[in-house]
Design a protein around this motif. Structure first.
Motif, PDB file in Angstrom:
ATOM      1  N   GLN A 116       0.832  -1.203   0.000  1.00  0.00           N
ATOM      2  CA  GLN A 116       0.000   0.000   0.000  1.00  0.00           C
ATOM      3  C   GLN A 116       0.868   1.255   0.000  1.00  0.00           C
ATOM      4  OE1 GLN A 116      -3.481  -0.006  -0.276  1.00  0.00           O
ATOM      5  NE2 GLN A 116      -3.048   2.112  -0.754  1.00  0.00           N
ATOM      6  N   ASN A 120       0.860   3.912  -2.960  1.00  0.00           N
ATOM      7  CA  ASN A 120       0.550   5.327  -2.670  1.00  0.00           C
ATOM      8  C   ASN A 120       1.660   6.247  -3.145  1.00  0.00           C
ATOM      9  OD1 ASN A 120      -1.912   4.655  -1.539  1.00  0.00           O
ATOM     10  ND2 ASN A 120      -1.149   4.664   0.554  1.00  0.00           N
ATOM     11  N   LYS A 123       1.361   6.499  -6.876  1.00  0.00           N
ATOM     12  CA  LYS A 123       0.237   7.390  -7.200  1.00  0.00           C
ATOM     13  C   LYS A 123       0.641   8.862  -7.042  1.00  0.00           C
ATOM     14  CE  LYS A 123      -3.966   6.492  -5.910  1.00  0.00           C
ATOM     15  NZ  LYS A 123      -5.189   6.101  -5.197  1.00  0.00           N
TER      16      LYS A 123
END
Length: 195
Positions: A116, A120, A123
């Motif tokens: 994650q 992230n 992103k």
């Protein structure tokens, strides 16, 4: 031009530093094929080897006037190719690691913290690059990716042709992929998981 092929590397570097473009051309012609073979031997891939050699010569051209060689030109160029190849291999390993983690993330529901965090971070990097796209390109790209509008709808909204919309989206994807140095498949995973 024929005179240049009789000059030593030291003489060519002196001429290049004084702004002589023919000196660069001679260095390029003298070393391109051997550097390409060197890169190809390390990578086992012709296209990547060509890209590496092109990148090395581009960097060499950009800093040639300030360049102070502590070794021979030959050694400098070989070392530059070797370092570029090693950097490419490192980046590819990192990309493969990201892809593997994302595959686990989506295929197996493996929602571990590291995955994650990596996702992230990716992103965030992509969002930053999207913000830096030219205004019109960014607008078309965001309407397509964030609003899920098709080319015809974007074309109608912005009063531009479908072809222009398609070109802008393709250019944006090309820019993002080049700047982030990530595979297109990873970029699509990101684009398809936007909230």
């Amino acid at each position: 031009m024929e005179l240049y092929n009789k000059l030593s590397d030291v003489d060519l570097m002196t001429l290049l530093k004084s702004g002589d473009d023919y000196a660069f051309t001679e260095i390029y012609n003298r070393y391109w094929s051997v550097l390409y073979l060197h890169a190809r031997r390390m990578l086992h891939n012709s296209d990547k080897a060509r890209d590496i050699v092109q990148e090395v010569f581009t960097n060499f051209w950009n800093k040639a006037k300030e360049l102070e060689l502590s070794t021979s030109l030959n050694a400098y160029l070989y070392r530059s190719v070797r370092n570029s190849v090693l950097n490419m291999i490192r980046k590819e390993k990192q990309e493969n690691h990201y892809l593997a983690e994302l595959g686990n993330f989506y295929d197996k529901g493996d929602f571990c913290t590291d995955v994650q965090v990596n996702f992230n971070e990716l992103k965030r990097l992509i969002d930053n690059e999207v913000e830096m796209l030219p205004k019109k390109m960014r607008q078309v790209f965001e309407l397509s990716r964030n609003e899920n509008l098709n080319h015809a709808k974007i074309s109608e909204m912005l009063n531009i042709s479908d072809l222009t919309v398609k070109k802008q989206i393709n250019k944006a994807l090309h820019i993002l992929r080049r700047k982030l140095n990530i595979p297109l498949s990873l970029l699509f995973i990101y684009l398809n998981t936007r909230s």
